[in-house]
Design a protein around this motif. Sequence first.
Motif, PDB file in Angstrom:
ATOM      1  N   SER A  33       0.894  -1.077  -0.133  1.00 28.06           N
ATOM      2  CA  SER A  33      -0.055   0.135   0.031  1.00 28.06           C
ATOM      3  C   SER A  33       0.753   1.224  -0.079  1.00 28.06           C
ATOM      4  N   GLY A  34       0.248   2.328  -0.347  1.00 28.66           N
ATOM      5  CA  GLY A  34       1.192   3.410  -0.384  1.00 28.66           C
ATOM      6  C   GLY A  34       0.256   4.505  -1.169  1.00 28.66           C
ATOM      7  N   GLU A  35       0.654   5.816  -1.146  1.00 28.97           N
ATOM      8  CA  GLU A  35       0.095   6.984  -1.977  1.00 28.97           C
ATOM      9  C   GLU A  35       0.254   6.723  -3.413  1.00 28.97           C
ATOM     10  N   THR A  36      -0.572   7.513  -4.227  1.00 28.30           N
ATOM     11  CA  THR A  36      -0.718   7.467  -5.594  1.00 28.30           C
ATOM     12  C   THR A  36       0.776   7.615  -6.459  1.00 28.30           C
ATOM     13  N   GLY A  37       1.164   6.952  -7.360  1.00 25.11           N
ATOM     14  CA  GLY A  37       2.415   7.376  -7.981  1.00 25.11           C
ATOM     15  C   GLY A  37       3.705   7.135  -7.030  1.00 25.11           C
ATOM     16  N   VAL A  38       3.641   5.994  -6.211  1.00 25.35           N
ATOM     17  CA  VAL A  38       4.830   5.839  -5.393  1.00 25.35           C
ATOM     18  C   VAL A  38       5.508   4.533  -5.896  1.00 25.35           C
ATOM     19  N   GLY A  39       4.929   3.937  -6.758  1.00 25.52           N
ATOM     20  CA  GLY A  39       5.707   2.617  -7.425  1.00 25.52           C
ATOM     21  C   GLY A  39       4.929   1.317  -7.093  1.00 25.52           C
ATOM     22  N   LYS A  40       3.691   1.076  -6.771  1.00 33.71           N
ATOM     23  CA  LYS A  40       3.185  -0.118  -6.344  1.00 33.71           C
ATOM     24  C   LYS A  40       2.846  -1.082  -7.500  1.00 33.71           C
ATOM     25  N   THR A  41       2.471  -0.363  -8.442  1.00 39.40           N
ATOM     26  CA  THR A  41       2.207  -1.197  -9.650  1.00 39.40           C
ATOM     27  C   THR A  41       3.503  -1.600 -10.509  1.00 39.40           C
ATOM     28  N   ARG A  42       4.582  -0.875 -10.311  1.00 41.42           N
ATOM     29  CA  ARG A  42       5.851  -1.064 -10.688  1.00 41.42           C
ATOM     30  C   ARG A  42       6.533  -2.229 -10.067  1.00 41.42           C
ATOM     31  N   ILE A  43       6.478  -2.160  -8.740  1.00 40.35           N
ATOM     32  CA  ILE A  43       7.066  -3.277  -7.865  1.00 40.35           C
ATOM     33  C   ILE A  43       6.181  -4.655  -8.213  1.00 40.35           C
ATOM     34  N   LEU A  44       4.625  -4.656  -8.320  1.00 44.19           N
ATOM     35  CA  LEU A  44       4.040  -5.768  -8.640  1.00 44.19           C
ATOM     36  C   LEU A  44       4.529  -6.156 -10.028  1.00 44.19           C
ATOM     37  N   ASP A  45       4.726  -5.600 -10.956  1.00 42.41           N
ATOM     38  CA  ASP A  45       5.203  -5.981 -12.489  1.00 42.41           C
ATOM     39  C   ASP A  45       6.406  -6.430 -12.067  1.00 42.41           C
ATOM     40  N   GLU A  46       7.372  -5.846 -11.501  1.00 39.53           N
ATOM     41  CA  GLU A  46       8.583  -6.630 -11.347  1.00 39.53           C
ATOM     42  C   GLU A  46       8.620  -7.987 -10.680  1.00 39.53           C
ATOM     43  N   ALA A  47       7.833  -7.838  -9.655  1.00 37.44           N
ATOM     44  CA  ALA A  47       7.738  -9.262  -8.907  1.00 37.44           C
ATOM     45  C   ALA A  47       7.175 -10.371 -10.078  1.00 37.44           C
ATOM     46  N   LYS A  48       6.003 -10.017 -10.741  1.00 35.55           N
ATOM     47  CA  LYS A  48       5.462 -10.839 -11.509  1.00 35.55           C
ATOM     48  C   LYS A  48       6.453 -11.304 -12.676  1.00 35.55           C
ATOM     49  N   ASN A  49       7.316 -10.504 -13.310  1.00 34.25           N
ATOM     50  CA  ASN A  49       8.324 -10.788 -14.221  1.00 34.25           C
ATOM     51  C   ASN A  49       9.386 -11.791 -13.525  1.00 34.25           C
ATOM     52  N   TYR A  50       9.833 -11.434 -12.459  1.00 34.31           N
ATOM     53  CA  TYR A  50      10.702 -12.266 -11.961  1.00 34.31           C
ATOM     54  C   TYR A  50      10.405 -13.742 -11.500  1.00 34.31           C
ATOM     55  N   LEU A  51       9.039 -13.779 -11.193  1.00 29.90           N
ATOM     56  CA  LEU A  51       8.398 -14.977 -10.865  1.00 29.90           C
ATOM     57  C   LEU A  51       7.695 -15.853 -12.005  1.00 29.90           C
ATOM     58  N   HIS A  52       7.935 -15.136 -13.032  1.00 30.10           N
ATOM     59  CA  HIS A  52       6.928 -16.242 -14.425  1.00 30.10           C
ATOM     60  C   HIS A  52       7.570 -17.224 -14.560  1.00 30.10           C
ATOM     61  N   ASP A  53       9.047 -17.570 -14.366  1.00 29.24           N
ATOM     62  CA  ASP A  53       9.507 -18.822 -14.632  1.00 29.24           C
ATOM     63  C   ASP A  53       9.707 -19.605 -13.538  1.00 29.24           C
ATOM     64  N   LYS A  54       9.103 -19.141 -12.359  1.00 24.84           N
ATOM     65  CA  LYS A  54       9.404 -20.015 -10.979  1.00 24.84           C
ATOM     66  C   LYS A  54       7.981 -20.470 -10.599  1.00 24.84           C
ATOM     67  N   ALA A  55       6.921 -19.736 -11.077  1.00 26.83           N
ATOM     68  CA  ALA A  55       5.450 -20.150 -10.533  1.00 26.83           C
ATOM     69  C   ALA A  55       4.733 -19.823 -11.537  1.00 26.83           C
ATOM     70  N   LYS A  56       3.355 -20.000 -11.409  1.00 29.13           N
ATOM     71  CA  LYS A  56       2.244 -19.926 -12.274  1.00 29.13           C
ATOM     72  C   LYS A  56       1.523 -18.628 -11.778  1.00 29.13           C
ATOM     73  N   VAL A  57       1.425 -17.590 -12.754  1.00 28.77           N
ATOM     74  CA  VAL A  57       1.057 -16.227 -12.107  1.00 28.77           C
ATOM     75  C   VAL A  57      -0.242 -15.917 -12.614  1.00 28.77           C
ATOM     76  N   ILE A  58      -1.135 -15.775 -11.697  1.00 24.52           N
ATOM     77  CA  ILE A  58      -2.505 -15.164 -12.025  1.00 24.52           C
ATOM     78  C   ILE A  58      -2.525 -13.835 -11.286  1.00 24.52           C
ATOM     79  N   SER A  59      -2.713 -13.012 -12.450  1.00 21.88           N
ATOM     80  CA  SER A  59      -2.504 -11.630 -12.370  1.00 21.88           C
ATOM     81  C   SER A  59      -3.680 -10.807 -13.183  1.00 21.88           C
ATOM     82  N   SER A  60      -4.072  -9.735 -12.397  1.00 22.76           N
ATOM     83  CA  SER A  60      -5.127  -8.758 -13.040  1.00 22.76           C
ATOM     84  C   SER A  60      -5.201  -7.560 -12.261  1.00 22.76           C
ATOM     85  N   THR A  61      -6.097  -6.651 -12.608  1.00 17.58           N
ATOM     86  CA  THR A  61      -6.186  -5.492 -12.057  1.00 17.58           C
ATOM     87  C   THR A  61      -7.720  -5.037 -11.948  1.00 17.58           C
TER      88      THR A  61
END
Length: 159
Positions: free
Chosen positions: A10-38
């Motif tokens: 959680s955090g204020e608008t514009g601090v990079g929450k979505t970016r962190i989530l995207d980076e985590a999904k990219n990192y985990l893509h080959d290590k796990a099954k990723v179920i993701s949506s907005t």
Amino acid sequence: MNILQVVFISGETGVGKTRILDEAKNYLHDKAKVISSTASTEHSQDPYYLFSKGIGAYLEDVHIDSLEVTTLLSKIPFEELAALSLVIPELASAVKVPKYWGIQDTQARFLLFKAFLDFLIELNKSSIIVMAFDDIQFADKASIEFLRHLIKQEKNKRI
């Protein structure tokens, strides 16, 4: 680790929450099954929107006609698959639902809950599952209730 873990960012608008989530999904893509949506306010009344979109995107990514998906779907009862195909368009081609197949509203809600759970349980047998939901404050009630169930009742799953 073989137990369910939950992380909320959680955090204020514009601090990079979505970016962190995207980076985590990219990192985990080959290590796990990723179920993701907005989540969004436009879909806040669509039951199970987060899971429908997330599983639909996953099925598109791994291809609905792959052996992995075909095997997974073969382990889920037809009634549940038929109910899922009503909210996950990507399943419609794989699940041949007869035109006369009808379902009542109360039955559909129970079947969808069970179908999502069975889908995740079967998927979890072959891999760790990572679910990443952005803007969850806009999520529909059914998705939140299902997520709550997973957190409270499915602690022994690798999610």
